[in-house]
Design a protein around this motif. Sequence first.
Motif, PDB file in Angstrom:
ATOM      1  N   TYR A  34     -32.654  10.626 -19.523  1.00 31.62           N
ATOM      2  CA  TYR A  34     -32.309  11.915 -18.917  1.00 31.62           C
ATOM      3  C   TYR A  34     -31.769  12.921 -19.939  1.00 31.62           C
ATOM      4  CZ  TYR A  34     -30.112  15.428 -15.969  1.00 31.62           C
ATOM      5  OH  TYR A  34     -29.728  16.617 -15.411  1.00 31.62           O
ATOM      6  N   ALA A  35     -30.821  12.525 -20.762  1.00 31.09           N
ATOM      7  CA  ALA A  35     -30.225  13.454 -21.737  1.00 31.09           C
ATOM      8  C   ALA A  35     -31.275  13.950 -22.722  1.00 31.09           C
ATOM      9  CB  ALA A  35     -29.067  12.797 -22.475  1.00 31.09           C
ATOM     10  N   ASP A  36     -32.156  13.067 -23.180  1.00 28.54           N
ATOM     11  CA  ASP A  36     -33.225  13.478 -24.099  1.00 28.54           C
ATOM     12  C   ASP A  36     -34.203  14.424 -23.409  1.00 28.54           C
ATOM     13  OD1 ASP A  36     -32.376  12.096 -26.405  1.00 28.54           O
ATOM     14  OD2 ASP A  36     -33.276  10.241 -25.676  1.00 28.54           O
ATOM     15  N   LEU A  37     -34.523  14.160 -22.149  1.00 28.39           N
ATOM     16  CA  LEU A  37     -35.402  15.064 -21.402  1.00 28.39           C
ATOM     17  C   LEU A  37     -34.782  16.449 -21.269  1.00 28.39           C
ATOM     18  CD1 LEU A  37     -36.809  12.897 -18.476  1.00 28.39           C
ATOM     19  CD2 LEU A  37     -38.074  13.885 -20.385  1.00 28.39           C
ATOM     20  N   LEU A  63     -37.577  13.940 -13.603  1.00 26.25           N
ATOM     21  CA  LEU A  63     -37.573  12.529 -13.972  1.00 26.25           C
ATOM     22  C   LEU A  63     -37.942  11.658 -12.771  1.00 26.25           C
ATOM     23  CD1 LEU A  63     -37.126  10.231 -15.955  1.00 26.25           C
ATOM     24  CD2 LEU A  63     -34.663  10.448 -15.543  1.00 26.25           C
ATOM     25  N   ASP A  64     -37.389  11.970 -11.605  1.00 27.86           N
ATOM     26  CA  ASP A  64     -37.726  11.217 -10.393  1.00 27.86           C
ATOM     27  C   ASP A  64     -39.232  11.266 -10.107  1.00 27.86           C
ATOM     28  OD1 ASP A  64     -35.087  10.498  -9.940  1.00 27.86           O
ATOM     29  OD2 ASP A  64     -34.733  12.061  -8.433  1.00 27.86           O
ATOM     30  N   ARG A  65     -39.844  12.439 -10.304  1.00 30.68           N
ATOM     31  CA  ARG A  65     -41.297  12.586 -10.070  1.00 30.68           C
ATOM     32  C   ARG A  65     -42.102  11.703 -11.025  1.00 30.68           C
ATOM     33  NH1 ARG A  65     -40.374  17.944  -9.527  1.00 30.68           N
ATOM     34  NH2 ARG A  65     -41.262  18.463 -11.550  1.00 30.68           N
ATOM     35  N   GLN A  66     -41.654  11.609 -12.278  1.00 29.68           N
ATOM     36  CA  GLN A  66     -42.384  10.754 -13.221  1.00 29.68           C
ATOM     37  C   GLN A  66     -42.281   9.288 -12.798  1.00 29.68           C
ATOM     38  OE1 GLN A  66     -44.257  12.715 -14.887  1.00 29.68           O
ATOM     39  NE2 GLN A  66     -42.858  14.337 -14.272  1.00 29.68           N
ATOM     40  N   LEU A  67     -41.099   8.858 -12.411  1.00 29.39           N
ATOM     41  CA  LEU A  67     -40.910   7.470 -11.978  1.00 29.39           C
ATOM     42  C   LEU A  67     -41.736   7.172 -10.731  1.00 29.39           C
ATOM     43  CD1 LEU A  67     -37.063   7.140 -12.602  1.00 29.39           C
ATOM     44  CD2 LEU A  67     -38.948   6.535 -14.147  1.00 29.39           C
ATOM     45  N   LEU A  88     -36.856  10.048 -29.122  1.00 33.33           N
ATOM     46  CA  LEU A  88     -37.695  10.612 -28.069  1.00 33.33           C
ATOM     47  C   LEU A  88     -37.871  12.104 -28.389  1.00 33.33           C
ATOM     48  CD1 LEU A  88     -37.452   9.943 -24.273  1.00 33.33           C
ATOM     49  CD2 LEU A  88     -38.083  12.161 -25.170  1.00 33.33           C
ATOM     50  N   ILE A  89     -39.100  12.506 -28.720  1.00 33.83           N
ATOM     51  CA  ILE A  89     -39.351  13.882 -29.158  1.00 33.83           C
ATOM     52  C   ILE A  89     -40.137  14.704 -28.150  1.00 33.83           C
ATOM     53  CG2 ILE A  89     -39.216  13.249 -31.586  1.00 33.83           C
ATOM     54  CD1 ILE A  89     -42.337  13.577 -31.638  1.00 33.83           C
ATOM     55  N   GLY A  90     -40.647  14.047 -27.107  1.00 34.81           N
ATOM     56  CA  GLY A  90     -41.438  14.776 -26.121  1.00 34.81           C
ATOM     57  C   GLY A  90     -41.888  13.867 -25.015  1.00 34.81           C
TER      58      GLY A  90
END
Length: 149
Positions: A34-37, A63-67, A88-90
């Motif tokens: 989450y923090a990286d996103l 993030l919920d949508r991706q999961l 995590l860069i992208g």
Amino acid sequence: MAKTMGAVMGDNMEEEIILETERLALRRLRRADYADLCLMLKDEEVMYAYEHAFEDWEAADWLDRQLMRYEKYGFGLWAVILKETGELIGQCGLTMQEAGEREVLEVGYLFRKDFWHCGYALEAAAACRDYAFEKLGAEEVYSIIRDTN
């Protein structure tokens, strides 16, 4: 061409890698990302095509949508990890998107601005495109570009 790899070590735990390129590894996003996103989703410059930087609740919803996509389709936007640093860069991956009257498979990506202009987006997107054709048996893959992008 991307190759599939079993697992790599990171954060003192094994992480399943879905795709690997010369410089990048792609894996499923997880709640701990989450923090990286937020480094991307809350950045005005990165989110210009979305017309605004996200608020906390919008980033959490993203993030919920991706999961959910992983559960529903077996794919979604994946975390893009720079192999050299483990950072995590992208995010890059495949999503189902509305296009006119139908739903299509799309390659999409979003990268931290400090990693723009390095060829990472092209490298990751090409790997995802190849995955769609080779692993998913897709007949076509789209890239939907907003007119604000």
